[in-house]
Write a protein that holds these residues in place. Structure first.
Motif, PDB file in Angstrom:
ATOM      1  N   LEU A  50     -15.282  14.878  -2.325  1.00 51.40           N
ATOM      2  CA  LEU A  50     -14.023  15.032  -1.910  1.00 51.40           C
ATOM      3  C   LEU A  50     -13.562  13.734  -1.082  1.00 51.40           C
ATOM      4  O   LEU A  50     -12.546  13.040  -1.174  1.00 51.40           O
ATOM      5  N   ARG A  51     -14.716  13.215  -0.221  1.00 52.52           N
ATOM      6  CA  ARG A  51     -14.535  12.253   0.751  1.00 52.52           C
ATOM      7  C   ARG A  51     -14.116  11.002  -0.199  1.00 52.52           C
ATOM      8  O   ARG A  51     -13.367  10.140   0.305  1.00 52.52           O
ATOM      9  N   ALA A  52     -14.855  10.880  -1.277  1.00 45.12           N
ATOM     10  CA  ALA A  52     -14.974   9.586  -2.150  1.00 45.12           C
ATOM     11  C   ALA A  52     -13.523   9.561  -2.763  1.00 45.12           C
ATOM     12  O   ALA A  52     -12.938   8.508  -2.749  1.00 45.12           O
ATOM     13  N   ALA A  53     -12.901  10.962  -3.360  1.00 50.46           N
ATOM     14  CA  ALA A  53     -11.658  10.986  -3.813  1.00 50.46           C
ATOM     15  C   ALA A  53     -10.585  10.535  -2.821  1.00 50.46           C
ATOM     16  O   ALA A  53      -9.639   9.814  -3.230  1.00 50.46           O
ATOM     17  N   LEU A  54     -10.809  11.146  -1.614  1.00 52.09           N
ATOM     18  CA  LEU A  54      -9.631  10.649  -0.692  1.00 52.09           C
ATOM     19  C   LEU A  54      -9.492   9.167  -0.171  1.00 52.09           C
ATOM     20  O   LEU A  54      -8.622   8.633  -0.159  1.00 52.09           O
ATOM     21  N   PHE A  55     -10.762   8.690  -0.338  1.00 48.93           N
ATOM     22  CA  PHE A  55     -10.912   7.310   0.085  1.00 48.93           C
ATOM     23  C   PHE A  55     -10.219   6.347  -0.988  1.00 48.93           C
ATOM     24  O   PHE A  55      -9.757   5.369  -0.872  1.00 48.93           O
ATOM     25  N   ARG A  56     -10.697   7.035  -2.231  1.00 53.48           N
ATOM     26  CA  ARG A  56      -9.802   5.923  -3.218  1.00 53.48           C
ATOM     27  C   ARG A  56      -8.533   6.314  -3.245  1.00 53.48           C
ATOM     28  O   ARG A  56      -7.832   5.441  -3.531  1.00 53.48           O
ATOM     29  N   PHE A  57      -8.021   7.145  -2.716  1.00 50.39           N
ATOM     30  CA  PHE A  57      -6.694   7.705  -2.858  1.00 50.39           C
ATOM     31  C   PHE A  57      -5.857   6.479  -1.779  1.00 50.39           C
ATOM     32  O   PHE A  57      -5.214   6.127  -1.873  1.00 50.39           O
ATOM     33  N   VAL A  58      -6.693   6.846  -0.427  1.00 55.94           N
ATOM     34  CA  VAL A  58      -6.023   6.039   0.368  1.00 55.94           C
ATOM     35  C   VAL A  58      -5.989   4.622   0.388  1.00 55.94           C
ATOM     36  O   VAL A  58      -5.070   3.769   0.558  1.00 55.94           O
ATOM     37  N   ASP A  59      -6.901   4.035  -0.584  1.00 58.49           N
ATOM     38  CA  ASP A  59      -7.071   2.675  -0.906  1.00 58.49           C
ATOM     39  C   ASP A  59      -5.839   2.187  -1.563  1.00 58.49           C
ATOM     40  O   ASP A  59      -5.291   1.149  -1.782  1.00 58.49           O
ATOM     41  N   VAL A  60      -5.233   3.335  -2.410  1.00 59.17           N
ATOM     42  CA  VAL A  60      -4.223   3.008  -3.341  1.00 59.17           C
ATOM     43  C   VAL A  60      -2.776   3.254  -2.969  1.00 59.17           C
ATOM     44  O   VAL A  60      -1.875   2.553  -3.482  1.00 59.17           O
ATOM     45  N   VAL A  61      -2.640   3.892  -1.989  1.00 61.62           N
ATOM     46  CA  VAL A  61      -1.282   4.466  -1.521  1.00 61.62           C
ATOM     47  C   VAL A  61      -0.449   3.228  -0.968  1.00 61.62           C
ATOM     48  O   VAL A  61       0.823   3.098  -1.603  1.00 61.62           O
ATOM     49  N   PRO A  62      -0.871   2.028  -0.404  1.00 56.41           N
ATOM     50  CA  PRO A  62      -0.128   1.074  -0.117  1.00 56.41           C
ATOM     51  C   PRO A  62       0.538   0.291  -1.544  1.00 56.41           C
ATOM     52  O   PRO A  62       1.678  -0.323  -1.183  1.00 56.41           O
ATOM     53  N   ALA A  63      -0.264   0.422  -2.508  1.00 61.66           N
ATOM     54  CA  ALA A  63       0.225  -0.116  -3.782  1.00 61.66           C
ATOM     55  C   ALA A  63       1.103   0.372  -4.664  1.00 61.66           C
ATOM     56  O   ALA A  63       1.718   0.248  -5.579  1.00 61.66           O
ATOM     57  N   CYS A  64       1.342   2.146  -4.126  1.00 63.48           N
ATOM     58  CA  CYS A  64       2.193   2.686  -5.047  1.00 63.48           C
ATOM     59  C   CYS A  64       3.550   2.321  -5.235  1.00 63.48           C
ATOM     60  O   CYS A  64       4.167   2.284  -3.858  1.00 63.48           O
ATOM     61  N   ARG A  65       4.209   2.729  -6.198  1.00 66.90           N
ATOM     62  CA  ARG A  65       5.883   2.198  -6.105  1.00 66.90           C
ATOM     63  C   ARG A  65       6.635   3.324  -5.864  1.00 66.90           C
ATOM     64  O   ARG A  65       7.667   2.924  -5.635  1.00 66.90           O
ATOM     65  N   SER A  66       6.279   4.497  -5.972  1.00 66.01           N
ATOM     66  CA  SER A  66       7.199   5.595  -5.893  1.00 66.01           C
ATOM     67  C   SER A  66       6.350   6.820  -5.430  1.00 66.01           C
ATOM     68  O   SER A  66       5.379   6.783  -5.323  1.00 66.01           O
ATOM     69  N   LEU A  67       7.271   7.900  -4.916  1.00 64.84           N
ATOM     70  CA  LEU A  67       6.420   9.245  -4.560  1.00 64.84           C
ATOM     71  C   LEU A  67       5.563   9.932  -5.570  1.00 64.84           C
ATOM     72  O   LEU A  67       4.839  10.523  -5.405  1.00 64.84           O
ATOM     73  N   ASP A  68       6.530   9.772  -6.899  1.00 67.88           N
ATOM     74  CA  ASP A  68       5.745  10.217  -7.893  1.00 67.88           C
ATOM     75  C   ASP A  68       4.551   9.641  -8.474  1.00 67.88           C
ATOM     76  O   ASP A  68       3.370  10.208  -8.563  1.00 67.88           O
TER      77      ASP A  68
END
Ligand SMILES: Cc1cc2nc3c(=O)[nH]c(=O)nc-3n(C[C@H](O)[C@H](O)[C@H](O)COP(=O)(O)OP(=O)(O)OC[C@H]3O[C@@H](n4cnc5c(N)ncnc54)[C@H](O)[C@@H]3O)c2cc1C
Length: 418
Positions: A18-36
């Motif tokens: 879970l930790r690895a999944a969350l870190f990968r997610f946190v890493d991409v959030v600033p590059a996401c273009r929409s809430l979707d």
């Protein structure tokens, strides 16, 4: 929010996947273009979990519906922003001013860190250097109007600057390479010298952070060579970092102390003692290359080394100023106790903490009259991602003091000798 934060950290600490999944997610959030987009990435990472905890499984179910996905995206993006704001005080030095002033009013000094590291172009490095110069000017200007705080402004050696900025050499040059340290040093020196000169003119302190081991040789040589130049023999106040998780850190301390005895420089170098923020990275890299681990692999060995280095540094005063940077109550108490036992005064030891991780320790120490300096990162979320992930790693590591404290380990055990 604090309770939610603590629950999220606890979930992540208990489950590596879970930790690895969350870190990968946190890493991409600033590059996401929409809430979707945010929600789809979250779902994508979490789908890889073999056994998702209950609240996460529920979130994944609702993300099948488009409207719900936007809501989930909004909640997840807000969560990441909230986490980041816990550790990052503002996007610009101007927006961070309120926090710095409020810390000072509460008897706490600060060091501002301009987020950004590992630049890849000369332009990026120039921009980073310009941001550092601007921060020095702004903080020096504003702090001149702050009220007097004798404990934060003077130690046994003399005056301590109110304005204090921490910089990373990997952000001052795109050419820092372990296999060609001279090129990186030369390029970084060209940006470091003007910063040191500006800090001297403004009466500010410039601290050079230490990063992963592959850049250490270049950083150490650069700092010791530039600070020894005649131009900097009477300032500015400057410092570097010693990482106790490195097995060879006692030798590096020896090298720094030899330098302080050879180089006639006022004021003395400040040495910030830390355990080190790149532990996982150093271990993985060494394993990948088949090298012996450069870091201690048993936490108690690292803690014991930290205490030995604390004593060696305190014994080396007044050749150096000592800053012990830790959130570990035992490590900090040991430094305070040894300082007093060896005849030192409290004002000749500085304790440093990170914003968002050491807030409670900071308040407790300041209330007891110790000099505490809080490291305050400034910048946007994209520049802050590597920093945020290191802080999350620290907070969710099962061996970290903060995790043990949060899990209710008894105070006697927390304070026991390592
Ligand atoms: C003001 C400030 C400035 C900082 N600047 C820097 C810097 O320039 N460079 C840098 O690298 N770090 C820096 N740090 C980060 C610092 O390295 C970490 O915050 C610190 O390691 C956490 O240690 P602790 O004493 O607070 O906690 P503890 O929980 O006591 O120690 C955790 C640390 O122990 C080490 N560790 C964890 N597991 C093991 C193990 N199995 N075996 C051996 N060692 C282990 C790791 O270093 C880990 O970070 C800074 C910290 C502060 C407070």
């Amino acid at each position: 929010m604090r309770t939610l934060d603590a629950r999220a950290m606890d979930l992540a600490a208990r489950d590596r996947e879970l930790r690895a999944a969350l870190f990968r997610f946190v890493d991409v959030v600033p590059a996401c273009r929409s809430l979707d987009d945010v929600a789809r990435h979250l779902r994508g990472f979490l789908e890889e979990l073999s056994d998702a905890p209950q609240p996460i499984a529920a979130a994944m179910r609702i993300s099948d519906v488009r409207a719900a996905r936007a809501a989930l995206g909004a909640a997840a993006a807000a969560g990441v922003k909230h986490m980041a704001h816990r550790f990052i005080v503002g996007e610009t030095p101007a927006s961070a001013s309120r926090v710095l002033r409020s810390l000072w009013d509460h008897g706490v000094a600060s060091s501002v860190d301009l987020l950004g590291e590992a630049t890849v172009t000369e332009t990026e490095a120039d921009v980073y250097a310009a941001r550092c110069a601007e921060a020095l000017e702004r903080i020096a200007g504003e702090s001149a109007r702050w009220p007097a705080r004798p404990m934060l402004e003077r130690d046994g050696v003399g005056a301590l600057p109110r304005a204090n900025v921490s910089v990373k050499i990997s952000a001052l040059t795109p050419l820092l390479r372990a296999d060609a340290p001279e090129r990186g040093k030369r390029d970084a020196a060209a940006r470091l010298r003007p910063l040191l000169a500006r800090a001297r003119e403004l009466g500010a302190h410039l601290h050079i952070d230490m990063e992963s081991l592959d850049s250490r040789e270049a950083v150490v040589e650069l700092v010791l060579e530039v600070l020894a130049e005649p131009e900097f023999s009477s300032g500015p106040s400057a410092g570097m970092v010693l990482q106790a998780y490195l097995r060879d850190s006692p030798e590096l301390l020896g090298q720094i102390l030899d330098w302080t005895r050879l180089v006639d420089r006022i004021p003395p170098m400040t040495v910030r003692l830390v355990k080190g923020a790149y532990w996982d990275h150093e271990l993985v890299e060494a394993r990948q290359q088949g090298w012996p681990a450069p870091v201690f692999e048993v936490k108690a060995d690292c803690d014991r080394n930290f205490e030995a280095l604390t004593r060696a540094l305190l014994d080396a005063r007044p050749d150096v100023r000592v800053a012990v940077a830790s959130h570990n109550l035992r490590s900090v108490s040991h430094a305070i106790a040894y300082n007093r036992l060896s005849g030192g005064q409290d004002r000749d030891l500085e304790v440093q903490v990170l914003r968002g991780l050491g807030d409670e320790l900071q308040d407790a120490l300041a209330a007891r009259g110790f000099r505490v300096r809080t490291y305050c990162p400034v910048g946007d979320l994209v520049a802050g991602m590597a920093y945020l992930v290191r802080r999350l790693l620290e907070n969710t590591s099962n061996e970290s003091f903060l995790h043990e404290q949060a899990s209710g380990v008894a105070l006697e055990d927390l304070l026991a000798a390592p």
